[in-house]
Design an enzyme around this catalytic site. Structure first.
Site, PDB file in Angstrom:
ATOM      1  N   TYR A  40      42.977  23.579 -25.932  1.00  0.00           N
ATOM      2  CA  TYR A  40      43.122  24.912 -25.355  1.00  0.00           C
ATOM      3  C   TYR A  40      44.159  24.884 -24.224  1.00  0.00           C
ATOM      4  CZ  TYR A  40      41.775  29.287 -23.067  1.00  0.00           C
ATOM      5  OH  TYR A  40      41.785  30.541 -22.498  1.00  0.00           O
ATOM      6  N   SER A  86      40.320  34.564 -11.466  1.00  0.00           N
ATOM      7  CA  SER A  86      40.531  33.286 -12.131  1.00  0.00           C
ATOM      8  C   SER A  86      41.301  32.376 -11.175  1.00  0.00           C
ATOM      9  CB  SER A  86      41.345  33.535 -13.391  1.00  0.00           C
ATOM     10  OG  SER A  86      41.582  32.333 -14.033  1.00  0.00           O
ATOM     11  N   LYS A 128      35.325  21.269  -9.126  1.00  0.00           N
ATOM     12  CA  LYS A 128      35.394  22.396 -10.060  1.00  0.00           C
ATOM     13  C   LYS A 128      34.276  22.203 -11.066  1.00  0.00           C
ATOM     14  CE  LYS A 128      38.499  25.320 -12.695  1.00  0.00           C
ATOM     15  NZ  LYS A 128      37.635  25.593 -13.840  1.00  0.00           N
ATOM     16  N   LYS A 327      43.048  19.980 -12.199  1.00  0.00           N
ATOM     17  CA  LYS A 327      42.168  19.542 -13.289  1.00  0.00           C
ATOM     18  C   LYS A 327      42.250  18.042 -13.551  1.00  0.00           C
ATOM     19  CE  LYS A 327      41.332  22.499 -16.457  1.00  0.00           C
ATOM     20  NZ  LYS A 327      40.323  23.372 -17.040  1.00  0.00           N
ATOM     21  N   CYS A 421      18.953  -3.375 -44.024  1.00  0.00           N
ATOM     22  CA  CYS A 421      19.638  -3.746 -42.787  1.00  0.00           C
ATOM     23  C   CYS A 421      20.939  -4.466 -43.117  1.00  0.00           C
ATOM     24  CB  CYS A 421      18.731  -4.651 -41.946  1.00  0.00           C
ATOM     25  SG  CYS A 421      19.566  -5.357 -40.514  1.00  0.00           S
ATOM     26  N   CYS A 445      15.804 -11.032 -37.767  1.00  0.00           N
ATOM     27  CA  CYS A 445      17.073 -10.310 -37.856  1.00  0.00           C
ATOM     28  C   CYS A 445      17.951 -10.719 -36.677  1.00  0.00           C
ATOM     29  CB  CYS A 445      16.841  -8.804 -37.839  1.00  0.00           C
ATOM     30  SG  CYS A 445      18.360  -7.843 -37.849  1.00  0.00           S
TER      31      CYS A 445
HETATM   32  S1  IVH Z   1      36.475  29.893  -6.963  1.00  0.00           S
HETATM   33  C1  IVH Z   1      39.170  33.269  -6.522  1.00  0.00           C
HETATM   34  N1  IVH Z   1      35.393  27.533  -6.895  1.00  0.00           N
HETATM   35  O1  IVH Z   1      36.617  28.125 -12.213  1.00  0.00           O
HETATM   36  C2  IVH Z   1      38.499  32.042  -6.924  1.00  0.00           C
HETATM   37  N2  IVH Z   1      35.719  28.541  -9.008  1.00  0.00           N
HETATM   38  O2  IVH Z   1      39.200  29.361 -13.083  1.00  0.00           O
HETATM   39  C3  IVH Z   1      37.306  32.276  -7.738  1.00  0.00           C
HETATM   40  N3  IVH Z   1      34.898  27.203 -10.872  1.00  0.00           N
HETATM   41  O3  IVH Z   1      35.554  31.358 -12.944  1.00  0.00           O
HETATM   42  C4  IVH Z   1      36.671  31.068  -8.234  1.00  0.00           C
HETATM   43  N4  IVH Z   1      34.110  25.550  -9.668  1.00  0.00           N
HETATM   44  O4  IVH Z   1      33.910  29.421 -13.278  1.00  0.00           O
HETATM   45  C5  IVH Z   1      35.816  28.534  -7.677  1.00  0.00           C
HETATM   46  N5  IVH Z   1      34.381  25.458  -6.648  1.00  0.00           N
HETATM   47  C6  IVH Z   1      34.807  26.464  -7.422  1.00  0.00           C
HETATM   48  C7  IVH Z   1      34.677  26.434  -8.824  1.00  0.00           C
HETATM   49  C8  IVH Z   1      35.152  27.488  -9.594  1.00  0.00           C
HETATM   50  C9  IVH Z   1      34.258  26.027 -10.893  1.00  0.00           C
HETATM   51  C10 IVH Z   1      35.222  27.961 -12.077  1.00  0.00           C
HETATM   52  C11 IVH Z   1      34.648  29.346 -12.090  1.00  0.00           C
HETATM   53  C12 IVH Z   1      35.793  30.255 -12.160  1.00  0.00           C
HETATM   54  C13 IVH Z   1      36.869  29.397 -12.740  1.00  0.00           C
HETATM   55  C14 IVH Z   1      38.204  29.906 -12.297  1.00  0.00           C
END
Ligand code: IVH
Length: 796
Positions: A40, A86, A128, A327, A421, A445
């Site tokens: 993706y 996002s 994250k 990431k 086996c 065995c």
């Molecule tokens: S902050 C404006 N903090 O990542 C920022 N997001 O790509 C709003 N996520 O939808 C999100 N850990 O599902 C933030 N420590 C973290 C995060 C986090 C995972 C995910 C979340 C969000 C996506 C954004």
């Protein structure tokens, strides 16, 4: 018809968009992804690159401009008061130094420095979390609505399901919260909950979860909250949405601290960092820890800490310019199955294993993945030649998650468990109701012998360093070792000879003088390690024996309650069953192991070799409360002989001999109902019933007699008490408090129930405190705990 280059890239972009949109739909709406995260991300980046090169391509509805797919029916729609944004992603690139490898992070950080005219700004740095983003709305301190992110504008109302997530407070703690407060964060499934769920599903022949993220998402989208409640979910807060009628602190890190005070879990890994170097140091630190974390993360997030700076940076198309997701390499990859083979484990369990075309998963080359058992292979319908998704997370063995049937070549065949086996040729058998097929060969065995040896020598068992897989292979194949006891007979010459033969067999280089010295050193070290292993503890030794169902914790229970190996190896299943957490299956397995002459001989040889336990003692006095004739009669399950009757009999006739000598008439005189007396009489008349009862009674007598008479001093003043610790204690760590309470005989539990004796609540105590109050369990503060410890410690 010639194709211009222009239509080439147009066609490619359309293809990518369709792929991404379909993947979005499967992932966000159906919770049933079709391609890996890595695939993706690749498609997304390719499309982004195309759109950058040809801006006229970048339609407003391109997936690169959208947060996720729209929610689908079933739940009511919720319009988010503020959109759920996002994050832009940064990936690791090729390069020689950090600024090249992490160019995207460097650019992100530099843009902030330049826009705000600040050097090395402070960031909130966070894991994250790989779960499902949700928004929680509180009014006047009460949780009123919870929603999924959906497409960022509109999500689904999953309030009822979220209420079942214990990590989410139903009321805010503390005070001074705004009248309206929207908290955002991630619902996740912890590894242990994910593993437990899949283990149960596998045993029941039901569909397993592909990964913890799917576990969280799928559970939240259950229409029946009761189902959600049964699947354990967790939650961490990381952002704020709507706020009315109140103030929040001026920075994100202070806000998170405040959220913690109000009762929201915040990941313990959250920290602050300064400038580019600080960000990368955090990325590396969390990356190194990733496998050890109890939940999945797919990167780290950097957020400019102060809100004023955030406002000044603003947004670009739904993503903030003050934050970025950095990431990690993906934990799922696609590869092909080259073969499906059987591995025979220590207890003979036959595990199908997929041999894979080598693939890099999260920084490690994976060539094998477990398929768990025959049912799992059938459920996934994995075939040789298939393209599959493999996943590697944490310390968990890589596993095949899913097959991609659209990529299956023609003429593949469904896989079946072989009848014999592959190692020793004995029949593979499956017991009624069991998922696993087992090799019936036992210790004839070689595979089982090898596994048994590797387990015996393992760090948490006898801890013999240097007994690697290769030498175990050679030790068994060349006949040096049949049972673990043989290890203790091996001489330096045996090891050297064995190594020579192993090298020869593997075609390793011939011996030189220097290598000869190296080999001698190796063998000496090994002998020393074997010698050192003789001084061990009883739980380690019991665990090392590799008895089916006996993990470290059961081994500790056995040692703590029965005290000595001499007792443990003589106890029938009926007696073992009275120990805490020992069910009938486990008890039968232990007694069954020691019922075999061969196993008893191995144990004798091990003891004769000089193995000693530092911690052997007498049986626990607590057994007196758990074990008497009534218990044995209960377990005998005589018709109409209920617990009241067995209690009555045991109080009046404390030994089996007395009971037998008394006979039916006296039992009735003692108050036993005549129907029960008749049944008991008939039961005891059968030799097949009486013999095991006699054995159990004799074992019980021996065990209870071995307990020294109670001493005046009480070593365990908190015996029988269950304590729960919550919140932060200021003068001692939680581990220390736990150790000290346990040393006084208390049991320290992780969750509050009616059986909890008391809860010790430190600073910022959360849901456990609420639970205690709800159940009316006593709540102590730190001072009370310290006073209790002072009263009992050293004074017993
Ligand atoms: S902050 C404006 N903090 O990542 C920022 N997001 O790509 C709003 N996520 O939808 C999100 N850990 O599902 C933030 N420590 C973290 C995060 C986090 C995972 C995910 C979340 C969000 C996506 C954004």
């Amino acid at each position: 018809m010639s194709q211009s280059p222009a239509t080439d890239w147009q066609a490619r972009a359309a293809q990518l968009r369709e792929k991404i949109e379909r993947a979005n739909y499967r992932y966000h709406v159906l919770d049933d992804p079709e391609i890996t995260d890595a695939d993706y991300d690749r498609a997304m980046r390719e499309l982004e690159a195309l759109e950058d090169a040809h801006p006229q391509l970048a339609a407003a509805d391109s997936p690169t401009r959208r947060v996720g797919a729209r929610a689908q029916g079933g739940f009511a729609e919720v319009r988010h008061a503020k959109p759920m944004l996002s994050l832009n992603n940064a990936f690791e690139l090729d390069g020689d130094d950090d600024r090249e490898r992490f160019r995207e992070v460097a650019e992100f950080e530099r843009r902030i420095e330049q826009t705000l005219d600040r050097r090395s700004p402070v960031f909130s740095v966070e894991p994250k979390l790989d779960g499902l983003a949700i928004s929680l709305r509180y009014e006047d301190g009460a949780f009123v609505q919870g929603a999924t992110r959906g497409d960022g504008e509109t999500g689904e109302d999953v309030t009822a399901n979220l209420r079942t997530v214990r990590a989410i407070p139903l009321r805010l703690r503390g005070e001074d919260w705004p009248r309206v407060l929207e908290v955002r964060g991630e619902v996740i499934m912890l590894h242990k909950d994910f593993e437990a769920f899949n283990e149960r599903a596998r045993a029941a022949g039901e569909k397993t979860l592909a990964n913890p993220r799917n576990g969280a998402a799928g559970s939240l989208r259950q229409l029946d909250p009761a189902i959600t409640a049964r699947r354990k979910l967790s939650f961490f807060a990381y952002a704020i949405g709507d706020v009315e009628g109140g103030e929040l602190p001026q920075s994100h890190s202070k806000t998170l601290a405040t959220l913690r005070d109000w009762g929201f879990p915040v990941s313990p890994e959250v920290a602050t960092a300064k400038g580019f170097d600080g960000l990368i140091a955090y990325y590396r630190r969390i990356g190194a820890k990733r496998d050890a974390l109890p939940y999945d993360i797919d990167g780290v997030v950097y957020k400019l800490d102060d809100y004023e700076g955030q406002r000044a940076m603003g947004f670009v198309s739904r993503a903030p310019r003050w934050a970025i997701a950095h990431k990690f390499p993906a934990q799922e990859q696609t590869t092909t199955v080259e073969a499906i083979e059987i591995q025979i484990g220590r207890t003979g369990a036959a595990t199908p294993v997929a041999r894979l075309a080598p693939v890099q998963v999260a920084g490690v080359t994976v060539t094998n993945a477990t398929l768990h058992n025959a049912d799992q292979v059938a459920r996934l319908d994995v075939r040789v030649g298939d393209t599959v998704i493999v996943r590697r997370a944490g310390d968990v063995i890589p596993e095949v998650v899913r097959v991609m049937p659209e990529l299956r070549p023609a003429h593949t065949q469904a896989w079946h468990m072989p009848s014999h086996c592959p190692v020793c040729g004995s029949a593979l058998l499956r017991e009624e109701g069991e998922a696993a097929w087992r090799c019936s060969g036992g210790l004839i065995c070689p595979a089982q012998r090898k596994e048994a040896l590797i387990h015996f020598a393992a760090r948490r068992a006898m801890d013999i360093e240097g007994i690697g897989e290769r030498f175990v292979d050679a030790l068994v194949d060349f006949g040096y070792v049949h049972t673990p006891a043989d290890l203790y007979r091996l001489t330096l010459d045996d090891f050297l000879e064995m190594k020579r033969r192993a090298d020869e067999r593997d075609g390793t280089t011939p011996e030189t003088v220097r290598q000869g010295k190296v080999a001698t050193k190796w063998a000496e070290n090994l002998i020393e390690a074997i010698e050192a292993s003789k001084h061990t503890t009883l739980p380690r030794f019991l665990f090392a024996l590799g008895i089916m169902h006996i993990g470290e914790s059961t081994a500790k229970t056995l040692a703590a309650w029965l005290g000595s190996l001499a007792m443990i190896r003589r106890m029938p299943a009926t007696i073992l069953r009275v120990l805490p957490d020992v069910g009938s299956e486990v008890a039968a397995s232990i007694a069954g192991f020691f019922a075999q002459q061969g196993n008893q001989q191995v144990v004798d040889k091990l003891l004769a070799a000089g193995i000693v336990f530092a911690d052997e003692t007498h049986a626990s006095p607590k057994l007196r409360d758990r074990l008497d004739l009534a218990v044995l009669l209960d377990k005998a399950d005589v018709n109409k002989l209920g617990p009241k009757s067995t209690r009555l009999l045991a109080d009046r006739f404390p030994t089996l001999d007395q009971l037998l000598a008394a006979g039916q008439a006296h039992w009735i005189v003692a108050g036993l109902p005549s129907a029960a007396a008749t049944n008991l009489e008939a039961f005891l008349a059968e030799e097949t019933n009486l013999r095991p009862l006699r054995e159990a009674a004799a074992a019980m007598h021996e065990l209870l007699a071995s307990i020294p008479k109670a001493s005046a001093e009480q070593a365990s003043p908190l015996e029988g008490q269950t304590v729960v610790l919550t919140g932060t204690l200021s003068s001692l760590s939680r581990d220390e408090a736990k150790d000290r309470l346990e040393a006084l005989g208390a049991k320290v539990a992780g969750s509050v129930s009616k059986k909890t004796s008391f809860v010790v609540a430190g600073e910022a105590a959360g849901s456990k405190l609420d639970k205690a109050q709800e159940l009316g369990v006593a709540v102590w503060d730190e001072a009370q705990l310290l006073a209790l410890l002072a009263r009992h410690e050293g004074g017993s």
